[in-house]
Design an enzyme around this catalytic site. Structure first.
Site, PDB file in Angstrom:
ATOM      1  N   GLY A  76       1.872-100.972  -1.825  1.00  0.00           N
ATOM      2  CA  GLY A  76       2.663-101.711  -0.828  1.00  0.00           C
ATOM      3  C   GLY A  76       3.851-102.348  -1.518  1.00  0.00           C
ATOM      4  O   GLY A  76       4.342-101.847  -2.532  1.00  0.00           O
ATOM      5  N   ARG A  77       4.295-103.476  -0.964  1.00  0.00           N
ATOM      6  CA  ARG A  77       5.482-104.133  -1.531  1.00  0.00           C
ATOM      7  C   ARG A  77       5.258-104.505  -2.991  1.00  0.00           C
ATOM      8  O   ARG A  77       6.076-104.228  -3.861  1.00  0.00           O
ATOM      9  CB  ARG A  77       5.789-105.427  -0.776  1.00  0.00           C
ATOM     10  CG  ARG A  77       6.152-105.267   0.664  1.00  0.00           C
ATOM     11  CD  ARG A  77       6.376-106.665   1.216  1.00  0.00           C
ATOM     12  NE  ARG A  77       6.631-106.671   2.640  1.00  0.00           N
ATOM     13  CZ  ARG A  77       5.673-106.777   3.557  1.00  0.00           C
ATOM     14  NH1 ARG A  77       4.411-106.873   3.199  1.00  0.00           N
ATOM     15  NH2 ARG A  77       5.986-106.795   4.835  1.00  0.00           N
ATOM     16  N   ILE A  78       4.108-105.175  -3.253  1.00  0.00           N
ATOM     17  CA  ILE A  78       3.865-105.665  -4.613  1.00  0.00           C
ATOM     18  C   ILE A  78       3.543-104.504  -5.553  1.00  0.00           C
ATOM     19  O   ILE A  78       4.078-104.414  -6.662  1.00  0.00           O
ATOM     20  CB  ILE A  78       2.757-106.741  -4.602  1.00  0.00           C
ATOM     21  CG1 ILE A  78       3.264-107.990  -3.850  1.00  0.00           C
ATOM     22  CG2 ILE A  78       2.324-107.108  -6.023  1.00  0.00           C
ATOM     23  CD1 ILE A  78       2.235-109.081  -3.623  1.00  0.00           C
ATOM     24  N   SER A 104      -3.990 -95.071  -2.560  1.00  0.00           N
ATOM     25  CA  SER A 104      -3.882 -95.878  -1.340  1.00  0.00           C
ATOM     26  C   SER A 104      -4.480 -95.053  -0.213  1.00  0.00           C
ATOM     27  O   SER A 104      -4.876 -93.898  -0.424  1.00  0.00           O
ATOM     28  CB  SER A 104      -2.434 -96.266  -1.050  1.00  0.00           C
ATOM     29  OG  SER A 104      -1.697 -95.120  -0.766  1.00  0.00           O
ATOM     30  N   ARG A 105      -4.543 -95.666   0.986  1.00  0.00           N
ATOM     31  CA  ARG A 105      -5.194 -94.954   2.102  1.00  0.00           C
ATOM     32  C   ARG A 105      -4.506 -93.625   2.400  1.00  0.00           C
ATOM     33  O   ARG A 105      -5.124 -92.658   2.748  1.00  0.00           O
ATOM     34  CB  ARG A 105      -5.180 -95.844   3.361  1.00  0.00           C
ATOM     35  CG  ARG A 105      -6.359 -96.794   3.419  1.00  0.00           C
ATOM     36  CD  ARG A 105      -6.204 -97.743   4.551  1.00  0.00           C
ATOM     37  NE  ARG A 105      -4.921 -98.469   4.419  1.00  0.00           N
ATOM     38  CZ  ARG A 105      -4.542 -99.451   5.208  1.00  0.00           C
ATOM     39  NH1 ARG A 105      -5.305 -99.827   6.204  1.00  0.00           N
ATOM     40  NH2 ARG A 105      -3.385-100.066   5.024  1.00  0.00           N
ATOM     41  N   ILE A 124      -4.108-108.846  -9.785  1.00  0.00           N
ATOM     42  CA  ILE A 124      -3.235-109.891  -9.217  1.00  0.00           C
ATOM     43  C   ILE A 124      -3.454-109.927  -7.699  1.00  0.00           C
ATOM     44  O   ILE A 124      -2.657-110.508  -6.960  1.00  0.00           O
ATOM     45  CB  ILE A 124      -1.738-109.666  -9.551  1.00  0.00           C
ATOM     46  CG1 ILE A 124      -1.300-108.235  -9.327  1.00  0.00           C
ATOM     47  CG2 ILE A 124      -1.467-110.040 -11.001  1.00  0.00           C
ATOM     48  CD1 ILE A 124      -1.029-107.831  -7.943  1.00  0.00           C
ATOM     49  N   ARG A 179      -7.017-110.147  -5.258  1.00  0.00           N
ATOM     50  CA  ARG A 179      -7.995-111.187  -4.939  1.00  0.00           C
ATOM     51  C   ARG A 179      -9.234-110.964  -5.805  1.00  0.00           C
ATOM     52  O   ARG A 179      -9.581-109.814  -6.120  1.00  0.00           O
ATOM     53  CB  ARG A 179      -8.408-111.098  -3.461  1.00  0.00           C
ATOM     54  CG  ARG A 179      -7.354-111.577  -2.493  1.00  0.00           C
ATOM     55  CD  ARG A 179      -7.169-113.084  -2.555  1.00  0.00           C
ATOM     56  NE  ARG A 179      -6.233-113.567  -1.556  1.00  0.00           N
ATOM     57  CZ  ARG A 179      -4.918-113.765  -1.774  1.00  0.00           C
ATOM     58  NH1 ARG A 179      -4.397-113.527  -2.952  1.00  0.00           N
ATOM     59  NH2 ARG A 179      -4.144-114.219  -0.808  1.00  0.00           N
ATOM     60  N   ASP A 183      -5.700-112.811 -12.676  1.00  0.00           N
ATOM     61  CA  ASP A 183      -5.081-114.015 -12.090  1.00  0.00           C
ATOM     62  C   ASP A 183      -5.968-114.588 -10.994  1.00  0.00           C
ATOM     63  O   ASP A 183      -5.692-115.680 -10.493  1.00  0.00           O
ATOM     64  CB  ASP A 183      -3.702-113.644 -11.513  1.00  0.00           C
ATOM     65  CG  ASP A 183      -2.944-114.858 -10.992  1.00  0.00           C
ATOM     66  OD1 ASP A 183      -3.027-115.931 -11.639  1.00  0.00           O
ATOM     67  OD2 ASP A 183      -2.280-114.761  -9.941  1.00  0.00           O
ATOM     68  N   GLU A 208     -13.106-118.619  -7.461  1.00  0.00           N
ATOM     69  CA  GLU A 208     -12.159-119.537  -8.089  1.00  0.00           C
ATOM     70  C   GLU A 208     -12.192-120.915  -7.410  1.00  0.00           C
ATOM     71  O   GLU A 208     -12.401-120.967  -6.191  1.00  0.00           O
ATOM     72  CB  GLU A 208     -10.737-118.939  -8.085  1.00  0.00           C
ATOM     73  CG  GLU A 208     -10.198-118.566  -6.734  1.00  0.00           C
ATOM     74  CD  GLU A 208      -8.931-117.713  -6.834  1.00  0.00           C
ATOM     75  OE1 GLU A 208      -8.908-116.739  -7.607  1.00  0.00           O
ATOM     76  OE2 GLU A 208      -7.972-118.041  -6.117  1.00  0.00           O
ATOM     77  N   HIS A 213      -4.724-118.232 -10.762  1.00  0.00           N
ATOM     78  CA  HIS A 213      -4.131-117.788  -9.483  1.00  0.00           C
ATOM     79  C   HIS A 213      -2.718-118.362  -9.308  1.00  0.00           C
ATOM     80  O   HIS A 213      -2.472-119.174  -8.415  1.00  0.00           O
ATOM     81  CB  HIS A 213      -5.038-118.189  -8.297  1.00  0.00           C
ATOM     82  CG  HIS A 213      -4.721-117.372  -7.054  1.00  0.00           C
ATOM     83  ND1 HIS A 213      -5.641-117.143  -6.053  1.00  0.00           N
ATOM     84  CD2 HIS A 213      -3.593-116.742  -6.649  1.00  0.00           C
ATOM     85  CE1 HIS A 213      -5.091-116.414  -5.087  1.00  0.00           C
ATOM     86  NE2 HIS A 213      -3.842-116.163  -5.430  1.00  0.00           N
TER      87      HIS A 213
END
Ligand SMILES: O=CC(=O)O
Length: 313
Positions: free
Chosen positions: A153-155, A174-175, A230, A232, A256, A261, A279
């Site tokens: 995606g974007r990140i 990815s899907r 980075i 979850r 991260d 957490e 995080h």
């Protein structure tokens, strides 16, 4: 929404608090002894919730606020919001995409460098005076590594672009296959993990991606492989990650985010091949302000019945 209430679930940005206070009647949930105490007096006053990666808007909160019309998240991730419930009740939802992409992608590259070149260990080596007794040992090169990205995606795309500038070969899972990239696509994550040296988790956390990094994927990445997260914490089966690192079945990890957490498995603290961050993917001053501005602009747009800037629902 000028005179109506906005509930902030958590201290997330003092700039955002100040700006919301100027515009709305702001309730800060952490100023009340409990959620029940807050709701007893104020449940009917809240029209919008501003949540974050720690506390969003779960089904219980949504059902407790009879006049809730909007959830504006100070995050790109939506895993702390019950989206289905919002949809059913006609509650609008916004997040903060794009403005944080650079920071999170920068940090992913930082983690790759930090793990492979042992940057944190080197820093401790200098500070402790060990350098006076001899040179630091050789580490592992980052440039030219094959980097596999989970979620383009974007990140994920921003990470790919940066890694490409380091001469890395990029592949992804990815899907579905993305048009217009020359990155190699794998339709299953095991194949991606088997064919890269650094695996980066950059997808959204959903029911489908919970524990997407499990024992098999970790074993496929192997004793020289590096895992970067980075996304979850719950993308990774954390006990499996810890045992793979302890047993040398995985080469290293840059993390991260964590499953529980701010609790981090203590077994990781003694490992030199692991870099642990609290995080902070999007936590620069510049990006924090841009995220806060986006939250405010979305709330204002909603109150003026204008199109939302970054609508999710
Ligand atoms: O983790 C950070 C975010 O979702 O914005």
């Amino acid at each position: 929404m000028e005179t109506t209430g906005v509930l902030m679930t958590n201290p997330m940005s003092s700039y955002l608090e100040g700006e919301l206070e100027k515009r709305f009647k702001l309730f800060k949930l952490w100023h009340y002894p409990s959620m029940a105490d807050f709701l007893r007096e104020n449940a009917n006053s809240v029209k919008a919730v501003v949540g974050d990666t720690k506390i969003g808007a779960d089904a219980q909160l949504i059902d407790s606020l009879p006049r809730l019309e909007m959830v504006a998240s100070y995050s790109v991730g939506l895993d702390k919001i019950d989206l289905r419930k919002c949809e059913q009740k006609g509650i609008r939802v916004t997040n903060t995409p794009d403005v944080l992409t650079d920071d999170v992608a920068d940090l992913a590259i930082g983690l790759m460098l930090a793990v492979l070149r042992r940057l944190c260990v080197c820093d401790g080596f200098v500070r402790s005076g060990s350098w006076k007794k001899g040179d630091f040992r050789l580490t592992t090169k980052f440039s030219g590594k094959s980097v596999g990205i989970v979620g383009l995606g974007r990140i994920g795309s921003a990470i790919a672009k940066r890694a490409q500038a380091f001469g890395c070969k990029i592949s992804y899972f990815s899907r579905s296959e993305k048009p217009c990239t020359d990155y190699k696509y794998y339709s299953n994550i095991m194949d991606l993990a088997s064919n890269c040296e650094v695996l980066v988790v950059a997808c959204a956390l959903t029911k489908e991606t919970h524990h997407i990094i499990n024992r098999e994927v970790i074993n496929a990445l192997g004793p020289k492989g590096i895992l970067i997260n980075i996304g979850r914490g719950r993308h990774i089966d954390e006990p499996e990650l810890v045992s793979a690192l302890m047993e040398g079945r995985l080469g290293g990890a840059g993390l991260d985010v964590f499953e529980k957490e701010p609790d981090v498995p203590e077994e990781l603290f003694g490992l030199e091949n692991v870099v642990l961050l609290p995080h902070v993917g999007s936590d620069s001053l510049e990006t924090g302000q841009a995220m806060a501005d986006l939250v405010i602009q979305n709330l204002e747009a909603y109150s003026l019945k204008k199109p939302l800037l970054t609508p999710v629902i």
